[in-house]
Design a protein around this motif. Structure first.
Motif, PDB file in Angstrom:
ATOM      1  N   ILE A 298       4.217  35.315  82.276  1.00 57.77           N
ATOM      2  CA  ILE A 298       3.914  35.368  83.669  1.00 57.77           C
ATOM      3  C   ILE A 298       3.412  33.781  84.006  1.00 57.77           C
ATOM      4  O   ILE A 298       3.608  33.616  84.750  1.00 57.77           O
ATOM      5  CB  ILE A 298       2.742  36.922  84.307  1.00 57.77           C
ATOM      6  CG1 ILE A 298       3.022  37.573  83.972  1.00 57.77           C
ATOM      7  CG2 ILE A 298       2.684  36.539  85.870  1.00 57.77           C
ATOM      8  CD1 ILE A 298       4.604  38.017  85.208  1.00 57.77           C
TER       9      ILE A 298
ATOM     10  N   ASN B 117       4.671  30.857  82.789  1.00 59.48           N
ATOM     11  CA  ASN B 117       6.139  30.896  83.398  1.00 59.48           C
ATOM     12  C   ASN B 117       5.735  29.885  84.016  1.00 59.48           C
ATOM     13  O   ASN B 117       5.453  29.754  85.176  1.00 59.48           O
ATOM     14  CB  ASN B 117       6.552  32.376  83.871  1.00 59.48           C
ATOM     15  CG  ASN B 117       7.709  31.940  84.798  1.00 59.48           C
ATOM     16  OD1 ASN B 117       8.186  31.235  84.877  1.00 59.48           O
ATOM     17  ND2 ASN B 117       8.725  33.209  83.593  1.00 59.48           N
TER      18      ASN B 117
ATOM     19  N   CYS C  96       7.854  34.811  93.236  1.00 56.22           N
ATOM     20  CA  CYS C  96       8.121  33.474  92.249  1.00 56.22           C
ATOM     21  C   CYS C  96       9.364  33.079  93.136  1.00 56.22           C
ATOM     22  O   CYS C  96       9.926  33.447  93.819  1.00 56.22           O
ATOM     23  CB  CYS C  96       8.086  33.196  90.541  1.00 56.22           C
ATOM     24  SG  CYS C  96       9.922  34.080  90.619  1.00 56.22           S
TER      25      CYS C  96
ATOM     26  N   TYR D 267      11.834  35.513  95.179  1.00 59.33           N
ATOM     27  CA  TYR D 267      11.688  36.565  94.536  1.00 59.33           C
ATOM     28  C   TYR D 267      10.180  37.798  94.331  1.00 59.33           C
ATOM     29  O   TYR D 267       9.464  37.296  94.155  1.00 59.33           O
ATOM     30  CB  TYR D 267      12.770  36.158  93.025  1.00 59.33           C
ATOM     31  CG  TYR D 267      13.481  35.469  92.298  1.00 59.33           C
ATOM     32  CD1 TYR D 267      14.849  36.132  92.882  1.00 59.33           C
ATOM     33  CD2 TYR D 267      13.847  34.771  92.297  1.00 59.33           C
ATOM     34  CE1 TYR D 267      15.767  35.750  92.996  1.00 59.33           C
ATOM     35  CE2 TYR D 267      14.730  33.900  91.839  1.00 59.33           C
ATOM     36  CZ  TYR D 267      15.835  34.288  92.568  1.00 59.33           C
ATOM     37  OH  TYR D 267      17.412  33.966  91.924  1.00 59.33           O
TER      38      TYR D 267
ATOM     39  N   THR E 248       8.242  40.373  92.097  1.00 61.55           N
ATOM     40  CA  THR E 248       9.143  39.971  90.601  1.00 61.55           C
ATOM     41  C   THR E 248       8.412  41.338  90.349  1.00 61.55           C
ATOM     42  O   THR E 248       8.789  42.576  89.843  1.00 61.55           O
ATOM     43  CB  THR E 248       7.821  39.572  89.895  1.00 61.55           C
ATOM     44  OG1 THR E 248       8.365  38.129  90.110  1.00 61.55           O
ATOM     45  CG2 THR E 248       7.267  39.947  88.400  1.00 61.55           C
ATOM     46  N   CYS E 249       6.679  41.654  90.951  1.00 63.42           N
ATOM     47  CA  CYS E 249       6.354  43.326  90.745  1.00 63.42           C
ATOM     48  C   CYS E 249       4.706  43.938  91.631  1.00 63.42           C
ATOM     49  O   CYS E 249       4.642  42.589  92.611  1.00 63.42           O
ATOM     50  CB  CYS E 249       5.485  43.561  89.406  1.00 63.42           C
ATOM     51  SG  CYS E 249       4.449  42.536  89.253  1.00 63.42           S
TER      52      CYS E 249
ATOM     53  N   VAL F 120      14.705  41.641  95.229  1.00 57.25           N
ATOM     54  CA  VAL F 120      14.679  42.272  93.764  1.00 57.25           C
ATOM     55  C   VAL F 120      16.110  42.441  93.032  1.00 57.25           C
ATOM     56  O   VAL F 120      16.082  43.393  93.269  1.00 57.25           O
ATOM     57  CB  VAL F 120      13.292  43.127  94.157  1.00 57.25           C
ATOM     58  CG1 VAL F 120      13.757  44.072  92.583  1.00 57.25           C
ATOM     59  CG2 VAL F 120      12.684  43.595  94.858  1.00 57.25           C
TER      60      VAL F 120
ATOM     61  N   ASN G 156      15.653  36.981  88.692  1.00 54.48           N
ATOM     62  CA  ASN G 156      14.254  36.984  88.526  1.00 54.48           C
ATOM     63  C   ASN G 156      13.519  36.065  87.222  1.00 54.48           C
ATOM     64  O   ASN G 156      13.799  36.924  86.377  1.00 54.48           O
ATOM     65  CB  ASN G 156      13.126  37.826  88.699  1.00 54.48           C
ATOM     66  CG  ASN G 156      11.981  37.660  89.458  1.00 54.48           C
ATOM     67  OD1 ASN G 156      10.896  37.016  88.661  1.00 54.48           O
ATOM     68  ND2 ASN G 156      11.298  38.167  90.342  1.00 54.48           N
TER      69      ASN G 156
ATOM     70  N   MET H 144      10.839  35.896  85.933  1.00 54.11           N
ATOM     71  CA  MET H 144       9.311  36.358  85.381  1.00 54.11           C
ATOM     72  C   MET H 144      10.160  38.334  84.715  1.00 54.11           C
ATOM     73  O   MET H 144       9.962  38.720  85.680  1.00 54.11           O
ATOM     74  CB  MET H 144       8.232  36.612  85.845  1.00 54.11           C
ATOM     75  CG  MET H 144       7.555  35.508  87.006  1.00 54.11           C
ATOM     76  SD  MET H 144       6.450  35.158  88.072  1.00 54.11           S
ATOM     77  CE  MET H 144       6.146  33.407  87.724  1.00 54.11           C
ATOM     78  N   MET H 145      10.526  37.878  83.559  1.00 53.38           N
ATOM     79  CA  MET H 145      10.651  39.028  83.493  1.00 53.38           C
ATOM     80  C   MET H 145       9.628  40.365  82.838  1.00 53.38           C
ATOM     81  O   MET H 145       9.482  39.602  82.135  1.00 53.38           O
ATOM     82  CB  MET H 145      12.184  38.865  81.502  1.00 53.38           C
ATOM     83  CG  MET H 145      12.808  37.859  82.215  1.00 53.38           C
ATOM     84  SD  MET H 145      14.227  37.182  81.336  1.00 53.38           S
ATOM     85  CE  MET H 145      13.747  36.954  79.346  1.00 53.38           C
ATOM     86  N   LEU H 146      10.222  41.316  83.271  1.00 53.60           N
ATOM     87  CA  LEU H 146       9.765  42.393  82.692  1.00 53.60           C
ATOM     88  C   LEU H 146      10.050  43.415  81.774  1.00 53.60           C
ATOM     89  O   LEU H 146      11.226  44.365  82.277  1.00 53.60           O
ATOM     90  CB  LEU H 146       8.888  43.041  84.537  1.00 53.60           C
ATOM     91  CG  LEU H 146       8.337  42.670  85.015  1.00 53.60           C
ATOM     92  CD1 LEU H 146       8.223  43.090  86.293  1.00 53.60           C
ATOM     93  CD2 LEU H 146       6.986  41.660  84.571  1.00 53.60           C
TER      94      LEU H 146
ATOM     95  N   ASN I 280      13.909  43.067  80.223  1.00 59.09           N
ATOM     96  CA  ASN I 280      14.500  42.617  81.558  1.00 59.09           C
ATOM     97  C   ASN I 280      14.836  44.016  82.259  1.00 59.09           C
ATOM     98  O   ASN I 280      15.429  44.355  82.522  1.00 59.09           O
ATOM     99  CB  ASN I 280      15.129  41.388  81.575  1.00 59.09           C
ATOM    100  CG  ASN I 280      15.112  40.751  83.153  1.00 59.09           C
ATOM    101  OD1 ASN I 280      13.904  41.311  83.745  1.00 59.09           O
ATOM    102  ND2 ASN I 280      16.683  40.766  83.436  1.00 59.09           N
TER     103      ASN I 280
END
Length: 326
Positions: A38, A41, A66, A79, A81-82, A120, A124, A126-128, A142
């Protein structure tokens, strides 16, 4: 009270993530992994990260967004992210209210940056990572959307976000993988038509850029030549030396997972079963480099899903790709 990001909030943010987000299957964050995925990034923007505090200065929720003009849809899309909220909201508050305040802050930021939609989806940057259910800690790198049935998913539906697609998270252990005889027969038929599956060799094979251009995937167009230049093996199918399709790259990650960016076949060469051949040969290549498992995601309506299922993959988690016009 909502504030934008400051690094002094790292401990509280991690504590809340590791207490609440993991309930939806996400992997825990350490300070190191949070910084890597995060904060470091290139698309991290502290003014697109919002923290919600109660009257006692206790963090009870946060949201990360982001943007980037060079991202797919980047000119018009922000985007999400969460969004994370505590499980037991303070007296007089609710999780719904927490999410509402955080979402309003994100959308206001996106509008300020000239964006016309909030998304979403899997582009994105920022890969979770998330844990694959019923496995010994295996994980996917991701989340391609918001987990179906999660609090965030249900909230976004109530807030006017439309489900644009359902992405299926799929999984296969590679211990006993073997290319079946039916695929061997397909390979013989394709070879008789002039197609050969092998490993990409730039001194022999031509047409990489033309093939990737035909697939209209901006991430592949950028990533695949970079992987090839770094020497990562690519499984390809060629006809008279010209590339007709690819699968890969073939990279075994430190956690035992097989990493690959995708599979694509030039539209001019469709109808010969090349996608199936590429996929099965890629799985075998991963088994040969001792990868323990493959995880991937694909659209629930994507015809490729049946290829994966024939190889033994099963759907382990579903994600919603969502959008709201701003």
């Amino acid at each position: 009270m909502i504030r934008i990001w400051e690094h002094r909030y790292i401990p509280e943010t991690l504590e809340l993530w590791n207490r609440e987000a993991v309930k939806d299957g996400y992997k825990e964050f350490s300070e190191e992994t949070f910084s890597e995925l995060i904060l470091e990034n290139k698309y991290f923007d502290p003014e697109s990260v919002f923290l919600l505090f109660d009257e006692d200065e206790r963090l009870k929720g946060f949201a990360i967004g982001c943007t980037g003009a060079d991202l797919p849809l980047g000119a018009e899309a922000g985007y999400i992210t969460c969004m994370v909220s505590e499980g037991k909201a303070a007296e007089g508050d609710s999780i719904e209210e927490n999410f509402t305040l955080l979402l309003e802050a994100l959308e206001t930021r996106f509008r300020l940056l000239g964006k016309t939609q909030a998304d979403v989806l899997f582009f994105n940057p920022m890969m979770l990572p998330w844990y694959i259910p019923d496995t010994p800690g295996h994980e996917h790198n991701n989340a391609p959307g918001v987990p179906v049935g999660s609090r965030m998913h249900e909230f976004l539906l109530r807030s006017g976000y439309a489900e644009r697609a359902i992405e299926c998270g799929m999984y296969l252990r590679l211990d006993d993988f073997a290319i079946p005889e039916t695929i061997m027969s397909k390979a013989q038929k394709a070879e008789a038509e002039g197609y050969r599956v092998g490993v990409y060799d730039p001194s022999i094979h031509r047409g990489m850029e033309e093939m990737l251009d035909s697939l209209s995937n901006p991430l592949w167009r950028k990533q695949i030549p970079e992987f090839a230049a770094d020497g990562a093996p690519l499984i390809i199918v060629e006809n008279s030396g010209m590339l007709a399709g690819f699968a890969g790259p073939v990279i075994r990650q430190a956690n035992g997972r097989a990493f690959f960016a995708g599979i694509g076949v030039h539209p001019h060469h469709e109808g010969h079963g090349l996608g199936t051949l590429l996929f099965f040969n890629m799985c075998e290549a991963f088994r040969m480099v001792s990868a323990e498992y493959i995880s991937l995601f694909t659209g629930s309506e994507n015809p490729a899903k049946s290829i994966y299922e024939k190889a033994g993959f099963r759907t382990v988690k579903s994600f919603a790709v969502m959008r709201r016009e701003l």
